[in-house]
Design a protein around this motif. Structure first.
Motif: not given
Length: 458
Positions: A109-112, A169-170, A179-184
């Motif tokens: 879902g993050f990738l989308a 992250a989302r 920063l979302g990538g770091a949270y994920l």
């Protein structure tokens, strides 16, 4: 004139001391008297017959009591295997799979990003809710195990933290914040280092308990079998003694007691043999296969999560790529891989077909992954993402086929286990009550048979 010496004076005779009267024998107690009479009676033929009757009846009653106790214990263990311990083991495995699936789906879902499919979001929430529900159920059933309760406590404590990190992250990802990538990544790390580790320990604990219950259910009732053999041996000796002393071939009472003992012993040995066979089939043909299928399913989920995280990290995800290759190797690494082992354990076409389908989809997945990896390394990030989560010819479609095939295989093996475990438990049906009835009939026959012989002495 000298005088002769005078004689010494003679002592007067002493009166004789009368001898003491003879001591009276000690009085015997009533108990000692009764013992003496019993010993004397036991040396007679009627006494011997009464002793033989009491011994035979006692052995038959002991045989029945031991059969009742041991078979009740084995039946309870078989019931626990079918209704509790195997289900707890499977639930623990499902907790692990649900958490791994949720983690994988969060990365997809993050990738989308803003184009996240509602179905992907739904799947993530469904898996989190399912894991939480299973944890609540496991907590209610693990009150007797401090170790299991601790693992469940850890999972319940850290699951909300994980979901909070995913939501952060989302949100950052939708707003375009890097920063979302770091949270994920932090969420993924917490999932693997805390949640999945506790879930794996819980699964190992419940599986060990299942194995222990299965071994108890299959354990031979040695005490009951030995008591039955001894009872039959004594009955044979008693009837031979009866024949030698009376020249009569049969004593109906002893013959009936022998028949009851033979029937009970044959029933005991036969039912336990059938139960052991069914429980062995449940273990060999289903439980072991379920374990390998669960392992394959987890490897597929973790490989999918690592594949997605490789792209989430945008060029800094080499560790995830290495982890993907490791999990794919365990899943479908040819001979020795989880899918190959599961195929070997499957006993029928219905069990082998979904495993073969999963193997074919895994090979397709590996090929498509190579294409996506090549696109990423060539700097074509959007194309790589499309090859991983797109709606056509993507690794996601291949993974979905692997996931669906493994689900089908697990459901089939679970049904096979339940059927075999039902057969194992059913083989004990009626034996405890039958043991009590046959033991009583046998003891009554022995008493009546000896009583008939005793009547000849009156």
């Amino acid at each position: 004139m000298t005088h002769p010496p005078s004689a010494p004076p003679v002592a007067p005779p002493q009166p004789a001391v009368p001898a003491p009267p003879p001591a009276e024998p000690p009085r015997r107690t009533a108990f000692a008297e009764a013992v003496t009479r019993l010993r004397a009676a036991a040396r007679t033929e009627p006494g011997r017959l009464r002793t033989i009757g009491a011994v035979v009846a006692g052995l038959l009653l002991l045989f029945g009591a031991l059969t009742f106790y041991e078979i009740t214990d084995r039946a309870d263990a078989a019931s626990t295997v079918r209704d509790s311990s195997q289900r707890l083991s499977e639930d623990a495995s499902e907790i692990y799979r649900s958490l791994a699936d949720a983690n994988t789906t969060a990365a997809v879902g993050f990738l989308a990003g803003a184009d996240e499919d509602a179905e992907v979001r739904e799947r993530y929430e469904r898996q989190i809710d399912h894991a939480a529900g299973l944890l609540a159920s496991a907590a209610a059933r693990s009150s007797q195990s401090a170790e299991a309760a601790e693992y469940i406590r850890i999972l319940g404590l850290h699951l909300p933290e994980y979901t909070g990190l995913v939501e952060t992250a989302r949100t950052n990802n939708r707003q375009g914040h890097p920063l979302g990538g770091a949270y994920l990544r932090h969420a993924d790390q917490q999932m693997h280092e805390t949640l999945l580790r506790a879930a794996e320990d819980l699964y190992a604990l419940e599986t060990e308990r299942f194995r222990s219950d299965l071994a108890n259910a299959r354990d031979w009732p040695w005490l009951a079998l030995a008591a039955g053999a001894v009872a039959l041996a004594v009955l044979g000796w008693a009837q031979r003694r009866h024949f030698l002393r009376t020249n009569r071939v049969f004593n109906r009472g002893l013959l009936a007691a022998t028949a009851a003992a033979v029937v009970l012993l044959a029933w005991l040995a036969g039912s336990h043999t059938l139960a052991r066979g069914a429980l062995h089939e449940a273990d060999r043909d289903a439980a072991q296969s379920l374990g390998v299928l669960n392992e394959a399913w987890v490897e597929a989920l973790r490989a999918r999560g690592d594949e997605s995280m490789t792209l989430v990290m945008r060029g800094a995800g080499s560790e995830f790529e290495d982890s993907y290759a490791e999990h794919m190797g365990r899943l479908a690494g040819g001979e020795g891989g989880a899918l190959d082992e599961a195929h070997g354990l499957a006993e029928d076409v219905e069990g082998r077909s979904p495993v073969e389908a999963a193997a074919g989809a895994s090979a397709e997945w590996a090929e498509r992954h190579e294409a996506a990896r090549a696109s990423e390394q060539a700097g074509e990030y959007e194309e790589a993402v499309d090859l991983v989560i797109g709606s056509e010819d993507s690794t996601g479609q291949s993974f979905d086929r692997v996931d669906a095939s493994l689900r089908e295989a697990v459901e089939h093996e679970q049904a096979e286990f339940t059927a075999a475990a039902d057969d194992g438990h059913g083989a004990f049906g009626g034996l405890p009550a039958g043991a009590v009835l046959l033991a009583l009939l046998g003891a009554l026959g022995a008493v009546l048979g000896i009583g008939r012989r005793l009547s000849e002495y009156r």
